[in-house]
Design a protein around this motif. Structure first.
Motif, mmCIF file in Angstrom:
data_model
loop_
_atom_site.group_PDB
_atom_site.id
_atom_site.type_symbol
_atom_site.label_atom_id
_atom_site.label_comp_id
_atom_site.label_asym_id
_atom_site.label_seq_id
_atom_site.Cartn_x
_atom_site.Cartn_y
_atom_site.Cartn_z
ATOM 1 N N TYR A 166 0.834 -1.210 0.000
ATOM 2 C CA TYR A 166 0.000 0.000 0.000
ATOM 3 C C TYR A 166 0.862 1.250 0.000
ATOM 4 C CZ TYR A 166 0.882 0.858 4.972
ATOM 5 O OH TYR A 166 1.484 1.138 6.171
ATOM 6 N N ASP A 167 2.196 1.034 0.127
ATOM 7 C CA ASP A 167 3.128 2.162 0.180
ATOM 8 C C ASP A 167 4.520 1.580 -0.001
ATOM 9 O OD1 ASP A 167 4.245 4.624 0.577
ATOM 10 O OD2 ASP A 167 3.256 5.009 2.502
ATOM 11 N N TYR A 168 5.556 2.445 -0.011
ATOM 12 C CA TYR A 168 6.921 1.920 -0.026
ATOM 13 C C TYR A 168 7.195 1.199 1.289
ATOM 14 C CZ TYR A 168 7.659 5.017 -3.982
ATOM 15 O OH TYR A 168 7.564 5.615 -5.196
ATOM 16 N N ALA A 169 7.940 0.091 1.234
ATOM 17 C CA ALA A 169 8.335 -0.581 2.473
ATOM 18 C C ALA A 169 9.348 0.301 3.194
ATOM 19 C CB ALA A 169 8.946 -1.935 2.143
ATOM 20 N N HIS A 170 9.315 0.320 4.521
ATOM 21 C CA HIS A 170 10.321 1.101 5.259
ATOM 22 C C HIS A 170 11.484 0.200 5.661
ATOM 23 C CE1 HIS A 170 8.903 -0.458 9.093
ATOM 24 N NE2 HIS A 170 7.677 0.034 8.884
ATOM 25 N N ILE A 171 12.509 0.828 6.208
ATOM 26 C CA ILE A 171 13.741 0.081 6.445
ATOM 27 C C ILE A 171 13.554 -0.956 7.568
ATOM 28 C CG2 ILE A 171 14.845 1.696 8.064
ATOM 29 C CD1 ILE A 171 16.510 0.133 4.977
ATOM 30 N N GLY A 172 12.546 -0.735 8.423
ATOM 31 C CA GLY A 172 12.203 -1.742 9.437
ATOM 32 C C GLY A 172 11.682 -3.001 8.762
ATOM 33 N N ASN A 173 10.800 -2.843 7.792
ATOM 34 C CA ASN A 173 10.336 -4.003 7.015
ATOM 35 C C ASN A 173 11.545 -4.708 6.397
ATOM 36 O OD1 ASN A 173 7.817 -1.807 5.752
ATOM 37 N ND2 ASN A 173 7.503 -3.334 7.341
ATOM 38 N N PHE A 174 12.472 -3.907 5.888
ATOM 39 C CA PHE A 174 13.621 -4.536 5.220
ATOM 40 C C PHE A 174 14.569 -5.232 6.187
ATOM 41 C CE2 PHE A 174 12.405 -2.129 1.390
ATOM 42 C CZ PHE A 174 12.341 -3.229 0.547
ATOM 43 N N ARG A 177 -8.945 3.909 -3.750
ATOM 44 C CA ARG A 177 -10.176 4.649 -4.012
ATOM 45 C C ARG A 177 -9.915 6.152 -4.004
ATOM 46 N NH1 ARG A 177 -15.062 2.637 -0.666
ATOM 47 N NH2 ARG A 177 -13.724 3.419 0.963
ATOM 48 N N GLU A 178 -9.128 6.603 -2.998
ATOM 49 C CA GLU A 178 -8.821 8.031 -2.916
ATOM 50 C C GLU A 178 -8.124 8.534 -4.173
ATOM 51 O OE1 GLU A 178 -8.374 8.228 1.895
ATOM 52 O OE2 GLU A 178 -6.578 8.596 0.666
ATOM 53 N N GLN A 179 -7.284 7.663 -4.749
ATOM 54 C CA GLN A 179 -6.533 8.095 -5.929
ATOM 55 C C GLN A 179 -7.235 7.731 -7.233
ATOM 56 O OE1 GLN A 179 -2.362 7.339 -5.696
ATOM 57 N NE2 GLN A 179 -2.302 7.725 -3.514
ATOM 58 N N GLY A 180 -8.443 7.236 -7.123
ATOM 59 C CA GLY A 180 -9.218 6.924 -8.318
ATOM 60 C C GLY A 180 -8.593 5.837 -9.178
ATOM 61 N N MET A 181 -7.922 4.884 -8.538
ATOM 62 C CA MET A 181 -7.251 3.820 -9.291
ATOM 63 C C MET A 181 -7.895 2.486 -9.004
ATOM 64 S SD MET A 181 -3.289 4.440 -8.597
ATOM 65 C CE MET A 181 -2.311 5.651 -9.444
ATOM 66 N N SER A 182 -7.683 1.535 -9.922
ATOM 67 C CA SER A 182 -8.118 0.168 -9.621
ATOM 68 C C SER A 182 -7.100 -0.414 -8.646
ATOM 69 C CB SER A 182 -8.148 -0.667 -10.899
ATOM 70 O OG SER A 182 -6.827 -0.927 -11.321
ATOM 71 N N LEU A 183 -7.512 -1.511 -7.999
ATOM 72 C CA LEU A 183 -6.611 -2.167 -7.054
ATOM 73 C C LEU A 183 -5.305 -2.570 -7.743
ATOM 74 C CD1 LEU A 183 -7.544 -2.601 -4.169
ATOM 75 C CD2 LEU A 183 -8.063 -4.966 -4.735
ATOM 76 N N GLU A 184 -5.442 -3.143 -8.945
ATOM 77 C CA GLU A 184 -4.246 -3.612 -9.678
ATOM 78 C C GLU A 184 -3.285 -2.479 -9.990
ATOM 79 O OE1 GLU A 184 -7.319 -4.863 -11.006
ATOM 80 O OE2 GLU A 184 -6.825 -6.698 -12.118
ATOM 81 N N GLU A 185 -3.864 -1.378 -10.510
ATOM 82 C CA GLU A 185 -3.005 -0.244 -10.867
ATOM 83 C C GLU A 185 -2.258 0.246 -9.637
ATOM 84 O OE1 GLU A 185 -4.734 3.067 -13.697
ATOM 85 O OE2 GLU A 185 -6.324 2.089 -12.568
ATOM 86 N N TYR A 186 -3.015 0.369 -8.545
ATOM 87 C CA TYR A 186 -2.424 0.921 -7.329
ATOM 88 C C TYR A 186 -1.318 0.017 -6.779
ATOM 89 C CZ TYR A 186 -1.861 2.913 -2.730
ATOM 90 O OH TYR A 186 -1.305 3.469 -1.618
ATOM 91 N N THR A 187 -1.595 -1.272 -6.703
ATOM 92 C CA THR A 187 -0.613 -2.170 -6.068
ATOM 93 C C THR A 187 0.566 -2.482 -6.995
ATOM 94 O OG1 THR A 187 -1.885 -4.115 -6.744
ATOM 95 C CG2 THR A 187 -2.278 -3.260 -4.522
ATOM 96 N N ALA A 188 0.364 -2.368 -8.316
ATOM 97 C CA ALA A 188 1.465 -2.665 -9.251
ATOM 98 C C ALA A 188 2.654 -1.753 -8.973
ATOM 99 C CB ALA A 188 0.996 -2.493 -10.693
#
Ligand code: AMP
Ligand code: ZN
Length: 466
Positions: free
Chosen positions: A33-41, A79-90
């Motif tokens: 849903y966003d860039y991974a942060h360095i903690g995730n890494f 939804r906020e960005q008016g994108m489909s799920l695929e577009e957003y997560t790609a």
């Protein structure tokens, strides 16, 4: 004997695989849903270390990591960005893969996406219903935790006596709010949903990992990893769902890596103290230094992430590189002397012993620095032969097969070498000796030693790549 700390038993246990010589590994992947942060890494780099070490120890590794591409935050942001799920997560899936490559994280054998596995999740939920573990309310389906006696075993929590029948719809919650959790969420107006045999809706977060891990790795597999925050509820729920459906033990070893923290607090988006990999690279730090810092302390200890730590990591890498450089200057491709061969074998044994002890990376690095120190001593005492230097390089390169913090050794083809030699002689003609030295060192780091003779520059491969 490789021993790993199992969260389920609170003890270091010998790795005994279901199939001899093969490790089936599942790691919970990113929610894109966003860039991974360095903690995730920190968590993903640890998992990379694990898979590299398993291979070093001779196992074939079949590693599956899911991509969570449907959840509350994704739906809301798309939804906020008016994108489909695929577009957003790609976009964020691509960014995750790119960042992983930057950090030299090997990609798993399989990276299945949740949205491609709805039928598998539906089938699993139907099994749970048939086995009496699930019930329906208002179009959603919940797991009845009071029916599963092992609930709480992983997180060491006693849930007896908690209010039965109370339900929770969010995917993330803490032990105090333990409730029957959603396997399937009824379709809500304006939200993405799937039309399925169990009704219209979308999966809860936990069911995807049970469905995808068992699909690709079998009903019982060897190792399951995640960050410490996934023990409860996510992994507890995965066990309940999987074992409730199959009646078989789900996973043999559960490995959890501790948090990366900043100023004493867990790095997390909700606390607003997060840095992405891109932020840190923009601050002038190298991916190798980041990787080294993430790996240099034990994975079950919290890691305080600081700029100072990154600088120290860079200095440590420099020490390793300097050593390889010094050794390359004298290395020849011949057998080491027997006493040096014994010293290398001893260091290798100590390294394996440290890593076999629940991946004790700091002890493993200490072995290598001791080896470097004593090798320099031999060199000072003129007791280091060309074959010895060659063996020393191989040992450090082997270590780097696990840690991956040194510039990779690329096999140069002759044309490339000749072109570099040409560039260097032009630099020398311009009296740009800094540049000419830089080219010489660059070649040396790649195993090519130059010799300037009256007839011109000759080159020699110091050692061949294995
Ligand atoms: P998520 O994308 O939120 O599902 O998280 C991906 C992985 O990162 C999970 O295994 C989490 O446990 C892990 N994780 C999240 N925050 C941290 C942190 N501060 N330090 C280490 N691992 C973390
Ligand atoms: Zn998971």
């Amino acid at each position: 004997m490789l021993r790993l700390y199992n969260t389920l038993t609170n003890a270091k246990e010998e790795l005994k695989t279901v199939e001899e010589g093969v490790v089936r590994l599942y790691t919970c992947g990113p929610t894109v849903y966003d860039y991974a942060h360095i903690g995730n890494f920190r968590t993903f780099v640890f998992q990379d270390l694990l898979r590299r070490y398993l291979r070093f120890r001779g196992y074939r590794v079949i590693h599956v990591m899911n991509i969570t591409d449907v959840d509350d935050r994704i739906i809301q942001n798309a939804r906020e960005q008016g994108m489909s799920l695929e577009e957003y997560t790609a976009k964020y899936t691509a960014a995750f893969i790119e960042d992983s490559r930057t950090l030299r994280i090997e990609l798993p054998e399989l990276m299945p996406r949740a949205t491609d596995h709805i039928p598998e999740m539906v089938a699993l939920i139907k099994k749970l219903e048939a086995n009496g573990y699930a019930y329906r309310r208002d179009g959603s389906i919940y797991f009845n935790i009071s029916r599963f006696p092992g609930y709480g075993r992983l997180s060491k929590t006693d849930f007896r006596g908690i209010q039965t029948g109370a339900r929770v719809d969010t995917d993330k919650y803490d032990k105090e709010n333990a409730r029957d959790f959603a396997l399937w969420k009824a379709a809500k107006k304006g939200e993405v949903f799937w039309e399925t045999e169990i009704g219209p809706g979308r999966p809860g977060w936990h069911i995807e990992c049970s469905a995808m891990s068992m699909k690709y790795l079998g009903e019982t597999f060897d190792i399951h990893c995640g960050g410490a925050d996934l023990v409860f509820p996510h992994h507890e729920n995965e066990i309940a769902q999987s074992e409730g459906a199959t009646g078989k033990p789900f996973v043999r070893l559960w490995l959890h890596s501790e948090f990366l923290i900043v100023d004493g607090e867990k790095m997390s988006k909700s606390l607003g103290n997060q840095f992405t990999l891109r932020d840190i690279l923009a601050g002038g730090h190298s991916p190798e230094a980041i990787r080294y810092l993430l790996l240099s302390s034990h994975y079950r200890k919290q890691l305080n992430f600081t700029a100072d730590g990154l600088r120290q990591a860079q200095a440590s890498i420099q020490r390793l590189e300097d050593f390889l450089q010094r050794m390359s200057e004298v290395a020849v491709e011949e057998a080491p002397r027997p006493d040096f061969a014994e010293a290398v074998a001893g260091a290798r044994r100590d390294l394996v012993e440290a890593m076999d002890d629940d991946l004790n990376t700091s002890a493993a690095l200490a072995v290598v620095y001791d080896f470097i120190r004593s090798t320099y001593q031999r060199m000072d005492q003129q007791e280091l032969g060309g074959g010895d230097a060659n063996a020393a390089i191989e040992f450090v390169r082997d270590l780097d097969g696990i840690f991956a913090v040194l510039p990779p050794e690329a096999e140069l083809v002759d044309d490339e070498i000749l072109r570099k030699i040409e560039e260097r002689s032009e630099a020398r003609k311009r009296r740009d000796f800094a540049e000419s030295d830089r080219i010489r060192d660059w070649l040396l780091a790649k195993g090519i030693r130059l010799e300037d003779t009256r007839e011109g520059t000759r080159w020699k491969r110091v050692r061949s790549r294995t």
